[in-house]
Design an enzyme around this catalytic site. Structure first.
Site, PDB file in Angstrom:
ATOM      1  N   GLY A 189     -65.721 -20.618 -32.265  1.00 40.92           N
ATOM      2  CA  GLY A 189     -65.180 -21.718 -31.485  1.00 40.92           C
ATOM      3  C   GLY A 189     -64.391 -22.719 -32.306  1.00 40.92           C
ATOM      4  N   SER A 190     -63.106 -22.899 -32.026  1.00 45.43           N
ATOM      5  CA  SER A 190     -62.284 -23.738 -32.884  1.00 45.43           C
ATOM      6  C   SER A 190     -60.902 -23.925 -32.270  1.00 45.43           C
ATOM      7  CB  SER A 190     -62.170 -23.094 -34.265  1.00 45.43           C
ATOM      8  OG  SER A 190     -61.939 -21.702 -34.128  1.00 45.43           O
ATOM      9  N   ARG A 191     -59.946 -24.416 -33.092  1.00 44.39           N
ATOM     10  CA  ARG A 191     -58.609 -24.693 -32.594  1.00 44.39           C
ATOM     11  C   ARG A 191     -57.584 -24.475 -33.700  1.00 44.39           C
ATOM     12  NH1 ARG A 191     -57.603 -30.684 -30.734  1.00 44.39           N
ATOM     13  NH2 ARG A 191     -55.760 -30.914 -32.033  1.00 44.39           N
TER      14      ARG A 191
END
Length: 232
Positions: A189-191
């Site tokens: 989960g990240s960007r």
């Protein structure tokens, strides 16, 4: 084509970065089975999810001078003009920024948006707030890359999220990369933010699903006019 061959063609290989985690999940499943046999289903589902998370599918990257492809799988969470992080050394004027949020169900292998040379890689420690929040660009742990193409310098920022605790970079400063080549991974989960040159208009929309190495997000040659979108 046999049934087995057909099934194999639909399965993506697992990236080697995920092998230790898959092993840990598998051992945990055996431990749950030892505690109480019905719990093995819980462990098995978690192990299968881990295998799915670390998938590394092949991508077909469009090749044409000037186009910028998405560096990450996920939802385009925001398109705005923002001042790039100082470590990118892209100036103090706001630049077009495309933010792509990767959920725990997206492929987390990141790819180069353009063909060029890795001009700089700068890691910065930080917090682990929700990567969907705009302040994550400044507050969260991140790894910043500047890729110099024949036409412009592109900033790519891998941002850790609420669950992510490890940013892995596959390239080094001075290395040459092709558009769509693997440059790193963020676990769980990240960007990823992409900073485009001033005046370049993104060719995607907020809410759109991007595919790393395949979705065209901008045209540095300005051959592709700005697009309109319909939601539904």
């Amino acid at each position: 084509m046999s049934v087995l061959t057909s099934i194999r063609s639909q399965l993506a290989p697992v990236h080697r970065e995920g092998l230790p985690f898959i092993g840990i999940f598998a051992l945990a499943s055996l431990f749950l089975f030892w505690l109480w046999s019905p719990l093995v289903w819980l462990g098995t589902m978690a192990t299968l999810w881990c295998v799915y998370f670390f998938r590394d599918p092949q991508r077909v990257t469009p090749i044409r001078e000037g186009i910028v492809v998405s560096p990450a799988d996920g939802r385009v969470s925001r398109i705005t003009n923002a001042i790039p992080p100082k470590e990118l050394e892209l100036g103090e004027r706001p630049l077009p920024r495309v933010s792509i949020f990767m959920s725990v169900f997206d492929c987390h292998v990141n790819r180069s948006p353009v063909t060029g040379r890795i001009e700089a890689i700068v890691y910065k420690a930080g917090r682990f707030v929700n990567a969907e929040l705009d302040k994550a660009s400044e507050d969260n742990e991140r790894n910043c890359l500047v890729i110099a193409s024949d036409r412009a310098r592109i900033g790519v920022v891998q941002i850790a999220g609420l669950i992510a605790r490890r940013i892995v970079c596959f390239v080094r400063e001075g290395a040459s990369v092709g558009a769509g080549e693997r440059i790193g991974m963020i676990r769980f989960g990240s960007r990823v933010d992409v900073y485009l040159p001033e005046g370049v208009r993104p060719l995607i929309a907020e809410g759109q699903t991007a595919i790393a190495g395949e979705t065209v997000i901008a045209d540095l040659a300005a051959r592709d006019p700005q697009r309109t979108f319909r939601v539904g």
